[in-house]
Design a protein around this motif. Structure first.
Motif, short mmCIF file in Angstrom:
data_model
loop_
_atom_site.label_atom_id
_atom_site.label_comp_id
_atom_site.label_asym_id
_atom_site.label_seq_id
_atom_site.Cartn_x
_atom_site.Cartn_y
_atom_site.Cartn_z
N PHE A 131 22.51 -65.83 -28.04
CA PHE A 131 21.29 -65.41 -29.28
C PHE A 131 20.11 -65.50 -28.44
N ALA A 132 19.34 -64.55 -28.59
CA ALA A 132 18.17 -64.25 -28.00
C ALA A 132 16.78 -64.25 -28.69
N ASP A 133 15.63 -64.75 -28.00
CA ASP A 133 14.40 -64.62 -28.93
C ASP A 133 13.13 -64.46 -27.66
N LEU A 187 8.93 -77.01 -46.30
CA LEU A 187 9.52 -76.30 -45.37
C LEU A 187 9.08 -74.68 -45.59
N GLY A 188 9.31 -73.95 -44.68
CA GLY A 188 9.21 -72.58 -44.83
C GLY A 188 10.48 -71.97 -45.30
N ASP A 189 10.69 -70.55 -44.91
CA ASP A 189 12.08 -69.92 -45.42
C ASP A 189 13.10 -70.27 -44.35
N PHE A 190 12.63 -70.61 -43.06
CA PHE A 190 13.56 -70.97 -42.15
C PHE A 190 12.92 -71.57 -41.02
N PHE A 191 13.64 -72.63 -40.10
CA PHE A 191 12.84 -73.03 -39.02
C PHE A 191 12.18 -72.26 -37.93
N HIS A 192 11.06 -72.28 -37.67
CA HIS A 192 10.27 -71.56 -36.67
C HIS A 192 9.31 -72.52 -36.10
N ALA A 193 9.62 -72.79 -34.95
CA ALA A 193 8.58 -73.65 -34.19
C ALA A 193 7.22 -73.86 -34.37
N THR A 194 6.88 -72.45 -33.91
CA THR A 194 5.27 -72.33 -34.09
C THR A 194 4.67 -72.70 -35.38
N ALA A 238 17.36 -70.64 -30.60
CA ALA A 238 16.61 -69.62 -29.49
C ALA A 238 15.33 -69.75 -29.74
N ASP A 239 14.76 -69.81 -30.80
CA ASP A 239 13.20 -69.66 -31.14
C ASP A 239 12.62 -70.88 -30.49
N TYR A 240 13.46 -71.96 -30.81
CA TYR A 240 12.66 -73.46 -30.67
C TYR A 240 12.88 -73.54 -29.03
N CYS A 241 13.73 -73.20 -28.51
CA CYS A 241 13.98 -73.20 -26.90
C CYS A 241 12.75 -72.33 -26.25
#
Length: 218
Positions: free
Chosen positions: A7-9, A56-63, A177-180
């Motif tokens: 999985f890539a971001d 919460l938002g629609d999904f987990f997004h670290a920013t 992947a976004d969190y990392c």
């Protein structure tokens, strides 16, 4: 046949100039695993947080998450088995021909990331499914998909592979992947290692592509 998931971001932007709110680095971050249970755990965490009355938002997004939510996400995902690889590109060191357009720069980063950080560790009898977070316009997405497919064809010749681009909201492993990527970006852009230290043991490859380059092109 072994099944492996990647999985890539990305972190950073495709803007090549020095100005406020423009990233110094472009980072390509991948999470590799043979176990998708982390995604199930994040679904369960979301339900728990909703019951606890957490916004919460629609999904987990670290920013955009509050720190308390980030802490819960990191705690949950780190209970599972996965590895992190990241290639760091200091954008001002990219030669003009490398950054002539987004697709060229994107393919360049992916090629070196796969050649040194991924491909050497993929056994021949592996089915590798690469899922990357969608970015850009519909036309750019097609261009990025073609770039990634070309890289896979060059670097992972002995394994069977497939490429999928989708929004991060559709897959909890893309959110990992976004969190990392966010944690690693905080370290490189701001010197903030709080979250990086949490995932440090999972990182198997962290490479500054132009570390030895001395010339800045802007």
């Amino acid at each position: 046949m072994t099944e492996r998931f990647l999985f890539a971001d990305e972190a950073g932007c495709f803007t090549f100039k020095r100005e406020q709110n423009v990233s110094r680095y472009f980072m390509l971050c991948t999470v590799t695993t043979s176990d998708l249970q982390a995604a199930t755990s994040l679904h369960e965490l979301r339900r728990k947080l909703i019951w606890d009355g957490v916004e919460l938002g629609d999904f987990f997004h670290a920013t955009v998450e509050k720190q308390a939510v980030r802490d819960r996400v990191f705690e949950t995902m780190l209970q599972h088995d996965f590895e992190v690889q990241v290639t760091i590109c200091e954008k001002s060191k990219a030669q003009p021909q490398v950054r002539r357009d987004k697709a060229r720069f994107y393919q360049y980063a992916w090629f070196y990331h796969f050649r040194y950080g991924i491909a050497p560790y993929i056994p021949e009898d592996t089915d590798l499914l690469v899922t990357a977070a969608s970015l850009g316009t519909k036309k750019e997405k097609l261009s990025f998909t073609n770039c990634l497919s070309d890289v896979m064809g060059q670097t992972v010749r002995k394994a069977r592979w497939a490429v999928d681009f989708r929004p991060s909201a559709t897959d909890c492993c893309l959110q990992i992947a976004d969190y990392c990527a966010w944690a690693i970006q905080r370290k490189w852009e701001r010197g903030d290692t709080r979250s990086y230290d949490m995932i440090k043991a999972k990182i198997t490859y962290e490479y500054d592509l132009w570390k030895h380059g001395a010339k800045h092109h802007y």
